[in-house]
Design a protein around this motif. Sequence first.
Motif, PDB file in Angstrom:
ATOM      1  N   GLU A 271     -21.838 -27.294  17.091  1.00 22.65           N
ATOM      2  CA  GLU A 271     -21.749 -26.046  16.327  1.00 22.65           C
ATOM      3  C   GLU A 271     -20.674 -26.135  15.248  1.00 22.65           C
ATOM      4  O   GLU A 271     -20.892 -25.718  14.113  1.00 22.65           O
ATOM      5  CB  GLU A 271     -21.421 -24.856  17.254  1.00 22.65           C
ATOM      6  N   LEU A 272     -19.526 -26.686  15.643  1.00 26.18           N
ATOM      7  CA  LEU A 272     -18.428 -26.750  14.672  1.00 26.18           C
ATOM      8  C   LEU A 272     -18.798 -27.702  13.528  1.00 26.18           C
ATOM      9  O   LEU A 272     -18.610 -27.368  12.352  1.00 26.18           O
ATOM     10  CB  LEU A 272     -17.134 -27.197  15.360  1.00 26.18           C
ATOM     11  N   GLU A 273     -19.328 -28.872  13.893  1.00 26.83           N
ATOM     12  CA  GLU A 273     -19.776 -29.844  12.875  1.00 26.83           C
ATOM     13  C   GLU A 273     -20.786 -29.177  11.929  1.00 26.83           C
ATOM     14  O   GLU A 273     -20.684 -29.269  10.707  1.00 26.83           O
ATOM     15  CB  GLU A 273     -20.426 -31.048  13.577  1.00 26.83           C
ATOM     16  N   GLY A 277     -19.839 -28.106   8.201  1.00 25.06           N
ATOM     17  CA  GLY A 277     -20.695 -28.775   7.219  1.00 25.06           C
ATOM     18  C   GLY A 277     -21.407 -27.784   6.310  1.00 25.06           C
ATOM     19  O   GLY A 277     -21.485 -27.979   5.091  1.00 25.06           O
ATOM     20  N   LYS A 278     -21.943 -26.723   6.911  1.00 25.39           N
ATOM     21  CA  LYS A 278     -22.633 -25.721   6.095  1.00 25.39           C
ATOM     22  C   LYS A 278     -21.682 -25.086   5.086  1.00 25.39           C
ATOM     23  O   LYS A 278     -22.044 -24.864   3.932  1.00 25.39           O
ATOM     24  CB  LYS A 278     -23.241 -24.635   6.986  1.00 25.39           C
ATOM     25  N   ILE A 279     -20.480 -24.773   5.543  1.00 24.23           N
ATOM     26  CA  ILE A 279     -19.526 -24.151   4.618  1.00 24.23           C
ATOM     27  C   ILE A 279     -19.175 -25.125   3.500  1.00 24.23           C
ATOM     28  O   ILE A 279     -19.111 -24.756   2.329  1.00 24.23           O
ATOM     29  CB  ILE A 279     -18.264 -23.671   5.373  1.00 24.23           C
ATOM     30  N   ASN A 310     -17.221 -17.455  11.320  1.00 25.47           N
ATOM     31  CA  ASN A 310     -16.727 -17.038  12.630  1.00 25.47           C
ATOM     32  C   ASN A 310     -16.459 -18.242  13.526  1.00 25.47           C
ATOM     33  O   ASN A 310     -15.472 -18.272  14.264  1.00 25.47           O
ATOM     34  CB  ASN A 310     -17.769 -16.139  13.339  1.00 25.47           C
ATOM     35  N   THR A 311     -17.351 -19.209  13.481  1.00 27.19           N
ATOM     36  CA  THR A 311     -17.186 -20.410  14.304  1.00 27.19           C
ATOM     37  C   THR A 311     -15.859 -21.084  13.987  1.00 27.19           C
ATOM     38  O   THR A 311     -15.077 -21.424  14.883  1.00 27.19           O
ATOM     39  CB  THR A 311     -18.347 -21.390  14.024  1.00 27.19           C
ATOM     40  N   VAL A 312     -15.618 -21.241  12.695  1.00 27.59           N
ATOM     41  CA  VAL A 312     -14.399 -21.941  12.279  1.00 27.59           C
ATOM     42  C   VAL A 312     -13.148 -21.119  12.630  1.00 27.59           C
ATOM     43  O   VAL A 312     -12.146 -21.660  13.115  1.00 27.59           O
ATOM     44  CB  VAL A 312     -14.454 -22.247  10.767  1.00 27.59           C
ATOM     45  N   VAL A 335     -11.489 -31.434  13.580  1.00 27.04           N
ATOM     46  CA  VAL A 335     -10.453 -30.401  13.653  1.00 27.04           C
ATOM     47  C   VAL A 335      -9.763 -30.292  12.296  1.00 27.04           C
ATOM     48  O   VAL A 335      -9.504 -29.192  11.800  1.00 27.04           O
ATOM     49  CB  VAL A 335      -9.428 -30.711  14.772  1.00 27.04           C
ATOM     50  N   GLU A 336      -9.517 -31.435  11.703  1.00 28.21           N
ATOM     51  CA  GLU A 336      -8.843 -31.425  10.403  1.00 28.21           C
ATOM     52  C   GLU A 336      -9.698 -30.719   9.350  1.00 28.21           C
ATOM     53  O   GLU A 336      -9.206 -29.900   8.558  1.00 28.21           O
ATOM     54  CB  GLU A 336      -8.527 -32.870   9.974  1.00 28.21           C
ATOM     55  N   ARG A 337     -11.001 -31.006   9.356  1.00 29.83           N
ATOM     56  CA  ARG A 337     -11.899 -30.335   8.400  1.00 29.83           C
ATOM     57  C   ARG A 337     -11.937 -28.822   8.662  1.00 29.83           C
ATOM     58  O   ARG A 337     -11.967 -28.019   7.728  1.00 29.83           O
ATOM     59  CB  ARG A 337     -13.315 -30.913   8.479  1.00 29.83           C
TER      60      ARG A 337
END
Lengths: 346, 346, 346
Positions: A271-273, A277-279, A310-312, A335-337
């Motif tokens: 989900e985070l990836e 990525g989408k953002i 929200n995820t981020v 995490v850095e991204r």
Amino acid sequence: MTRLCRTFQTAPAAVPRENSAKYLDSGLTAEGFEAPDWLAPDIEDGTAPSMKAEALENTIDRLPEYGPDFGGEIWPRVEWSYADPSFRERGVDQIDRLVGEAGDHLDGVVVPKVGRRDDVERARAAVAEAEREYGYDDGSIGLSVIVETARAFSDLREIARLGEDSRLTGLIFGPVDYTAELGGRAMDGQRPQWAAMLERLSNEASAADLVAVGGPFDQLFHERAGVTYYNAPGYADQVTREATIGIDGSWSLHPKQTVQANRIHMPTAEELERDVGKIERFVEAKAEGSGAVVLDGQMVDEATYKNFANTVATVRAIDETHPEQTADRYDADLVERARAVELGFA
Amino acid sequence: MTRLCRTFQTAPAAVPRENSAKYLDSGLTAEGFEAPDWLAPDIEDGTAPSMKAEALENTIDRLPEYGPDFGGEIWPRVEWSYADPSFRERGVDQIDRLVGEAGDHLDGVVVPKVGRRDDVERARAAVAEAEREYGYDDGSIGLSVIVETARAFSDLREIARLGEDSRLTGLIFGPVDYTAELGGRAMDGQRPQWAAMLERLSNEASAADLVAVGGPFDQLFHERAGVTYYNAPGYADQVTREATIGIDGSWSLHPKQTVQANRIHMPTAEELERDVGKIERFVEAKAEGSGAVVLDGQMVDEATYKNFANTVATVRAIDETHPEQTADRYDADLVERARAVELGFA
Amino acid sequence: MTRLCRTFQTAPAAVPRENSAKYLDSGLTAEGFEAPDWLAPDIEDGTAPSMKAEALENTIDRLPEYGPDFGGEIWPRVEWSYADPSFRERGVDQIDRLVGEAGDHLDGVVVPKVGRRDDVERARAAVAEAEREYGYDDGSIGLSVIVETARAFSDLREIARLGEDSRLTGLIFGPVDYTAELGGRAMDGQRPQWAAMLERLSNEASAADLVAVGGPFDQLFHERAGVTYYNAPGYADQVTREATIGIDGSWSLHPKQTVQANRIHMPTAEELERDVGKIERFVEAKAEGSGAVVLDGQMVDEATYKNFANTVATVRAIDETHPEQTADRYDADLVERARAVELGFA
């Protein structure tokens, strides 16, 4: 909503063991994914009537010792009942002693079995009174209530609105008491899930910027052919249903439940990836000037975008208080991204 | 909640048969599990417009004859409409005649198609007026309403609160009118179940100490290969869903439905055995001083305990009014244990 | 409810193409089942920030040209936000220009992201002000709102009641923003369906005689083995769920969705045949004097009857505005029977 409450773990504050504060101690010193975001030393239903005095003493005794190193928030659950003034008197006394003797280590108190709005106002007044008496700033000690009576659900909108300009912080669902009060029954072994009431709880909490927490899951263990085992799927299913509709956190009765709820209310690496990525792709497309960005067959507008953001934002909040959890679950690069990506839409 | 209403059976009060009170007579003289907890002589939608006068006469005629020996409560359904004053005028007249000529045998009247709170207040005033006129004590004639309009659901909380200090006794769901008013459709043969609205009905009824009753199930019979048979599973499924979420009773259109709903809203022998047993073991564990009692892998607190106690309290209420039903379903020993066990938690 | 809104199609009012009004033009000139009942030229989230000025110009430019021949209603979506006064200022300007320069061709404006009732009152005042300024009759320009914030759902009953005596016309669900605001997540790919909130939306709309519209479905296309195809089943399932609970119309993002929603919110030939037939048989049985008519194993009362009548009334409304649609779907004989049958119950 950046107040983190993926887990609301209740710990009986006194049990008939050699160390009567055994569960309280273990909750306050839990590490990694076993550490709840909120710990509720339980002076109410989880503690036997004969041990409630000792439960209060244990709480007052342990908070100064373990509180400073506990990463999460501390919210003792006191006694209360909209229907029984003697319970409310004990609750007022417990609030007074907790604030007076351990106020520096409290984030707030949890008041159960509240009724209509006027009863919640009584609880609120009790906290305000203790705060004044012991010299704490107005609003510094929070109040969260367990929504587990028909009257509280009837007044839920009005109760939540008390939170818009006051100390009210969280709405926590209490399905067992609630089912009993409504006269609900487990037919064919199926207890009611109260899906509609949970949607309302999530909505009213969001409308008043409160934390929403689901109810306890007490079928902790199953037995099969002589072997008793932890019921991991049952609890995970409930927490998953809650997370889908925006319930911020889940009630935990056991460190294993805390591990599960902390993880389920935390975005997966996929989900985070995906959302980072989408953002990133969104920001890029935006820079190229095209208006309605299409990603993976979906049109993205400001509202869609918020779901990715929200995820981020959740991951960032976890990363601040539990960096060991983000380190455990995500690649350091990811995490850095997540830390670096720009979150504004416009 | 000890007011027993497992079954709300409507009986058309006049039909074009030799004995036009055929269904009314059979409802008032039903025995065993066919006896409804509440019988509603139906002067409204179940009776043809041309027979409504006769329906009122039949009701006034039969209540003095059969009422004294009828074990349950008697609640005639009169005409009404929030949208049509001529219907309300007929309803007011029907209420006046029922109270004036059969008031000794009425527990209350059922008013359908109510709108917002002010419309329910009109119905309440009509009952109060008849009560005064014929010298009955204030509040002695009850009022139950059928919740079947968008306006009544919009005002449900406010309507239910009228019951906190008044004659309002029951909230009865009317899904057919309701679906029609909302413009709902049976897509692929599936009619809406209104799960969220039923949760609200159960909640608001409990919050104001009212009886909650589910809606009618009119697919009474199915046909297969030339044989028409009673649709027992269809009705049982609906009643089961209602019982799960604390709806107190179900609407019956037929003695067979009454048999089913009386049984489903009555604990099974296994449930009673289990819950009496849990209370007995709980009382024992409590006496040994241990606080958080664990039974069958579940922690038991006051709220959990109430679920067991509800089972026993319901059986006791049935046992008082229909001892033949408890004798039929349970061993005499078990009934004796249910009567004997101590129900307080503390 | 005879205001027809089976389809609420949003069309980005400016896109970065040679003809920036491409989608607006195609919506305004769509024919047959591709013609939406309501077309919303979208100046809000569907249009890129850099193109919003052009979107407003396109709308003002195209409405006088295509409006007179467009069969349905025209409802531009302007910018707004309960949380951000700068968005509201832009919305007020957009409303002013639309009414001032294209008011003859507007049925109303759609205001998104409204908050509590006072925010909806602000939007209502903006429309009233423009109406006065440009000499339109009071109430001639409608207002519909997108319900997509926790605050709007919290106040839904109060917001809908504004519609009882005012210009408020429709309540449109906005699930993407709503899910984001509540912090909901797509767990295992499943997004929340908000079943309870949709029941409330349908109820409050009916209670105040407003149109209720479901939310957009943005998974327009799927891909399988290198082929991208229109996701017809996904959208149809959503529209079907909406129709079941009396949501009047569905949101469309694409002409293909408009085709589907126009058809699903239109009775099938089988439904129309069945319900016209039931009414014909009912009228016959009624004439023979029998009261409670039994058709196909179901007792028919006034409420049941309304379900049949709703089917016929909807077909008549479609037949008046889109005779090519009724001609396409039904036999001419059946349309004639639907036009001829008497609809009153009594």
